[in-house]
Design a protein around this motif. Structure first.
Motif, PDB file in Angstrom:
ATOM      1  N   ARG A 101      14.482  -0.436   6.357  1.00  0.00           N
ATOM      2  CA  ARG A 101      13.446  -1.296   6.930  1.00  0.00           C
ATOM      3  C   ARG A 101      12.158  -0.517   7.169  1.00  0.00           C
ATOM      4  N   ARG A 102      12.301   0.723   7.610  1.00  0.00           N
ATOM      5  CA  ARG A 102      11.101   1.515   7.883  1.00  0.00           C
ATOM      6  C   ARG A 102      10.358   1.882   6.600  1.00  0.00           C
ATOM      7  N   THR A 103      11.100   2.193   5.538  1.00  0.00           N
ATOM      8  CA  THR A 103      10.428   2.509   4.278  1.00  0.00           C
ATOM      9  C   THR A 103       9.724   1.283   3.707  1.00  0.00           C
ATOM     10  N   ALA A 104      10.371   0.107   3.813  1.00  0.00           N
ATOM     11  CA  ALA A 104       9.725  -1.121   3.329  1.00  0.00           C
ATOM     12  C   ALA A 104       8.461  -1.409   4.124  1.00  0.00           C
ATOM     13  N   ALA A 105       8.516  -1.200   5.439  1.00  0.00           N
ATOM     14  CA  ALA A 105       7.327  -1.416   6.261  1.00  0.00           C
ATOM     15  C   ALA A 105       6.220  -0.439   5.903  1.00  0.00           C
ATOM     16  N   ALA A 106       6.585   0.816   5.609  1.00  0.00           N
ATOM     17  CA  ALA A 106       5.580   1.808   5.229  1.00  0.00           C
ATOM     18  C   ALA A 106       4.934   1.457   3.894  1.00  0.00           C
ATOM     19  N   TRP A 108       4.476  -1.589   2.581  1.00  0.00           N
ATOM     20  CA  TRP A 108       3.542  -2.700   2.741  1.00  0.00           C
ATOM     21  C   TRP A 108       2.347  -2.309   3.606  1.00  0.00           C
ATOM     22  N   ALA A 109       2.525  -1.349   4.501  1.00  0.00           N
ATOM     23  CA  ALA A 109       1.370  -0.832   5.241  1.00  0.00           C
ATOM     24  C   ALA A 109       0.412  -0.121   4.294  1.00  0.00           C
ATOM     25  N   ALA A 110       0.955   0.586   3.288  1.00  0.00           N
ATOM     26  CA  ALA A 110       0.093   1.227   2.296  1.00  0.00           C
ATOM     27  C   ALA A 110      -0.671   0.194   1.473  1.00  0.00           C
ATOM     28  N   VAL A 111      -0.018  -0.933   1.172  1.00  0.00           N
ATOM     29  CA  VAL A 111      -0.712  -2.003   0.444  1.00  0.00           C
ATOM     30  C   VAL A 111      -1.862  -2.562   1.280  1.00  0.00           C
ATOM     31  N   LEU A 113      -3.529  -0.963   3.581  1.00  0.00           N
ATOM     32  CA  LEU A 113      -4.590   0.043   3.601  1.00  0.00           C
ATOM     33  C   LEU A 113      -5.380   0.041   2.295  1.00  0.00           C
ATOM     34  N   LEU A 114      -4.687  -0.158   1.172  1.00  0.00           N
ATOM     35  CA  LEU A 114      -5.386  -0.251  -0.112  1.00  0.00           C
ATOM     36  C   LEU A 114      -6.325  -1.451  -0.128  1.00  0.00           C
ATOM     37  N   LEU A 115      -5.873  -2.571   0.389  1.00  0.00           N
ATOM     38  CA  LEU A 115      -6.718  -3.761   0.440  1.00  0.00           C
ATOM     39  C   LEU A 115      -7.944  -3.522   1.306  1.00  0.00           C
ATOM     40  N   LEU A 116      -7.764  -2.882   2.451  1.00  0.00           N
ATOM     41  CA  LEU A 116      -8.902  -2.594   3.325  1.00  0.00           C
ATOM     42  C   LEU A 116      -9.870  -1.630   2.645  1.00  0.00           C
ATOM     43  N   GLY A 117      -9.313  -0.611   1.962  1.00  0.00           N
ATOM     44  CA  GLY A 117     -10.183   0.326   1.267  1.00  0.00           C
ATOM     45  C   GLY A 117     -10.975  -0.337   0.161  1.00  0.00           C
ATOM     46  N   GLN A 118     -10.331  -1.224  -0.586  1.00  0.00           N
ATOM     47  CA  GLN A 118     -11.049  -1.925  -1.637  1.00  0.00           C
ATOM     48  C   GLN A 118     -12.115  -2.854  -1.064  1.00  0.00           C
ATOM     49  N   ALA A 119     -11.784  -3.507   0.034  1.00  0.00           N
ATOM     50  CA  ALA A 119     -12.762  -4.408   0.647  1.00  0.00           C
ATOM     51  C   ALA A 119     -13.987  -3.647   1.146  1.00  0.00           C
ATOM     52  N   LEU A 120     -13.764  -2.469   1.733  1.00  0.00           N
ATOM     53  CA  LEU A 120     -14.901  -1.690   2.244  1.00  0.00           C
ATOM     54  C   LEU A 120     -15.747  -1.136   1.106  1.00  0.00           C
ATOM     55  N   THR A 121     -15.104  -0.645   0.046  1.00  0.00           N
ATOM     56  CA  THR A 121     -15.866  -0.086  -1.074  1.00  0.00           C
ATOM     57  C   THR A 121     -16.527  -1.172  -1.920  1.00  0.00           C
ATOM     58  N   ALA A 122     -16.068  -2.411  -1.781  1.00  0.00           N
ATOM     59  CA  ALA A 122     -16.671  -3.506  -2.550  1.00  0.00           C
ATOM     60  C   ALA A 122     -17.969  -4.010  -1.927  1.00  0.00           C
ATOM     61  N   ALA A 130     -11.156  -4.834 -11.876  1.00  0.00           N
ATOM     62  CA  ALA A 130     -10.353  -3.632 -11.675  1.00  0.00           C
ATOM     63  C   ALA A 130      -9.761  -3.600 -10.275  1.00  0.00           C
ATOM     64  N   ARG A 131     -10.524  -4.070  -9.292  1.00  0.00           N
ATOM     65  CA  ARG A 131      -9.996  -4.109  -7.924  1.00  0.00           C
ATOM     66  C   ARG A 131      -8.857  -5.127  -7.823  1.00  0.00           C
ATOM     67  N   THR A 132      -9.023  -6.252  -8.470  1.00  0.00           N
ATOM     68  CA  THR A 132      -7.954  -7.251  -8.478  1.00  0.00           C
ATOM     69  C   THR A 132      -6.704  -6.699  -9.155  1.00  0.00           C
ATOM     70  N   ALA A 133      -6.902  -6.025 -10.277  1.00  0.00           N
ATOM     71  CA  ALA A 133      -5.761  -5.440 -10.983  1.00  0.00           C
ATOM     72  C   ALA A 133      -5.082  -4.362 -10.146  1.00  0.00           C
ATOM     73  N   GLY A 134      -5.869  -3.556  -9.446  1.00  0.00           N
ATOM     74  CA  GLY A 134      -5.287  -2.524  -8.591  1.00  0.00           C
ATOM     75  C   GLY A 134      -4.458  -3.113  -7.468  1.00  0.00           C
ATOM     76  N   LEU A 135      -4.976  -4.188  -6.850  1.00  0.00           N
ATOM     77  CA  LEU A 135      -4.229  -4.831  -5.777  1.00  0.00           C
ATOM     78  C   LEU A 135      -2.959  -5.504  -6.313  1.00  0.00           C
ATOM     79  N   ALA A 136      -3.073  -6.152  -7.475  1.00  0.00           N
ATOM     80  CA  ALA A 136      -1.895  -6.785  -8.071  1.00  0.00           C
ATOM     81  C   ALA A 136      -0.835  -5.746  -8.446  1.00  0.00           C
ATOM     82  N   ALA A 137      -1.276  -4.615  -8.985  1.00  0.00           N
ATOM     83  CA  ALA A 137      -0.330  -3.549  -9.326  1.00  0.00           C
ATOM     84  C   ALA A 137       0.360  -3.017  -8.069  1.00  0.00           C
ATOM     85  N   ALA A 138      -0.400  -2.875  -6.987  1.00  0.00           N
ATOM     86  CA  ALA A 138       0.198  -2.416  -5.735  1.00  0.00           C
ATOM     87  C   ALA A 138       1.237  -3.402  -5.224  1.00  0.00           C
ATOM     88  N   LEU A 139       0.960  -4.694  -5.363  1.00  0.00           N
ATOM     89  CA  LEU A 139       1.926  -5.710  -4.933  1.00  0.00           C
ATOM     90  C   LEU A 139       3.207  -5.640  -5.767  1.00  0.00           C
TER      91      LEU A 139
END
Length: 431
Positions: A101-106, A108-111, A113-122, A130-139
């Motif tokens: 459970r902890r690894t699964a939570a970690a 999705w927390a990384a996902v 953080l990736l979304l927040l990073g993409q939103a800030l850099t956008a 490319a940002r959409t593809a990166g987020l989809a790949a992370a999912l």
């Protein structure tokens, strides 16, 4: 007989300990669960050991005899150490069950953080395909890791593939898995962009980004680290079977296993491999972020550094360990004793190296050590001192010569807590 009478009279703390709710209960939903039970067992053992080290707690039936008191103390500590080991295994199983459970939570927390990073850099630059593809790949990667966590929920979740047979995190597997996940993510990013690309030129450019010439360095590193992971497992397994390497099982994996040996000491080979691989991964991730239309072109200079680090790690695996060896056996002599040959009933000192394998410093492991004197198996007694044990030690064991040993020339051999046998050393026992 004196030891048995003293045991019946005093009893072992194991029975009294298990009457307490905190010691006997290991269920996960109880406030006195596996962790509390293990902690209380450890506290009881340390208190008992320190009492014996100070000369306290000995029953009158054995206090008059040094050998009888030593045997009684050793057996009491062995039983208490077995209880600690049992509680430790229960805590390790409960910890592994919750790790999924902890690894699964970690993940999705990384996902997130990736979304927040993409939103800030956008901001200012705008959202891109490319940002959409990166987020989809992370999912997709997060979903796969979550599914793996569920299938291996009792064995550490998504970390199950990097947990070795000794129940420790494997450095070679962890590095290889990190590179595999990164390359898979990079390919998924390209696939996502290719799926939404509208023009032929754009699709051709994305397909050309997968050409080997653009990602030779990253592909080479991936091949080498995966090969190292497979080869190290084979090397360690063969050395253990050949009694050239001693391995003992841990209660549970820890993050420090990636940087340390089985005894918890930091090792240069592991540290440099993890650090250099992490630096190369960070560089590759930055290159992917800057050029998401192609595989990260890891420079050959950095790739060669990673290859040298991998070779150093592999050489370290070949060099570690070694078979325990008996160098000499002498009669133990106390101050004031006369010099004499070895007789039955005497204590002997076995001098050598490698008697205590890395990770076997716990009392339950030390109590498994056996010395064969002829055809008689003698368990090495635990001799407590403040903060630890004076016997057995990695280079010195002291055991009595039992009366069952026939006078004459006999062989002495040590069997360590890992089950590895030393060479035979011949001694002469007189009447």
């Amino acid at each position: 007989m004196a030891v048995q009478e003293a045991r019946r009279g005093s009893g072992s703390d194991k029975g009294a300990y298990e009457t307490a709710h905190g010691g006997g209960c290991t269920c996960g939903d109880c406030p006195h669960g596996a962790r509390q039970g293990h902690r209380r067992a450890v506290a009881a053992f340390l208190r008992r050991r320190d009492e014996f080290a100070a000369g306290q707690g000995l029953p009158a039936a054995v206090a008059h005899s040094a050998s009888a008191s030593r045997q009684w103390v050793s057996e009491e500590l062995t039983q208490s150490a077995e209880l600690v080991a049992e509680r430790g295994r229960a805590e390790g199983e409960a910890w592994l069950a919750g790790l999924g459970r902890r690894t699964a939570a970690a993940v999705w927390a990384a996902v997130v953080l990736l979304l927040l990073g993409q939103a800030l850099t956008a901001i200012g630059a705008g959202w891109s395909a490319a940002r959409t593809a990166g987020l989809a790949a992370a999912l997709v990667v997060a979903g796969a890791l979550t599914a793996a966590s569920w299938f291996h929920r009792t064995r550490g979740g998504a970390l199950a593939p990097v947990i070795g047979e000794d129940n420790r995190l494997s450095t070679s597997r962890a590095v290889a898995v990190a590179w595999v996940l990164f390359i898979a993510y990079a390919v998924l990013v390209l696939a996502g962009q290719l799926a939404v690309a509208s023009g032929h030129d754009r699709r051709d450019a994305l397909i050309s980004g997968l050409e080997l010439g653009r990602g030779t360095g990253a592909v080479t590193v991936l091949a080498v680290v995966c090969g190292i992971a497979v080869l190290v497992r084979r090397v360690v397994g063969l050395r253990v079977l050949g009694q050239q390497l001693q391995k003992v099982r841990a209660d549970r994996p820890r993050a420090s296993d990636l940087l340390t040996d089985d005894a918890g000491r930091g090792t240069f080979a592991d540290i440099q491999y993890v650090v250099i691989s992490a630096v190369a991964l960070v560089f590759a991730a930055v290159r992917l972020a800057r050029r998401p239309e192609q595989l990260p072109d890891l420079p050959w200079g950095l790739a060669v550094v990673v290859l040298v680090s991998a070779a150093t790690y592999l050489a370290g695996k070949y060099a570690e360990g070694g078979r325990p060896v008996v160098l000499s056996v002498v009669r133990a002599r106390e101050a004031g004793d006369l010099d004499a040959p070895i007789r039955t009933g005497d204590d002997i000192e076995i001098r050598g190296a490698g008697f205590v394998p890395p990770g076997a410093q716990r009392a339950d492991r030390l109590s498994r050590m056996v010395v064969r004197i002829g055809a008689v198996n003698v368990h090495v007694p635990l001799v407590p001192v403040a903060g630890g044990f004076s016997n057995p030690a990695d280079d010195l064991l002291t055991v009595p010569v039992p009366a069952d040993v026939e006078p004459g020339r006999v062989d002495v051999q040590v069997v360590t807590g890992a089950g590895v046998e030393t060479n035979r050393y011949a001694i002469d026992v007189t009447d």
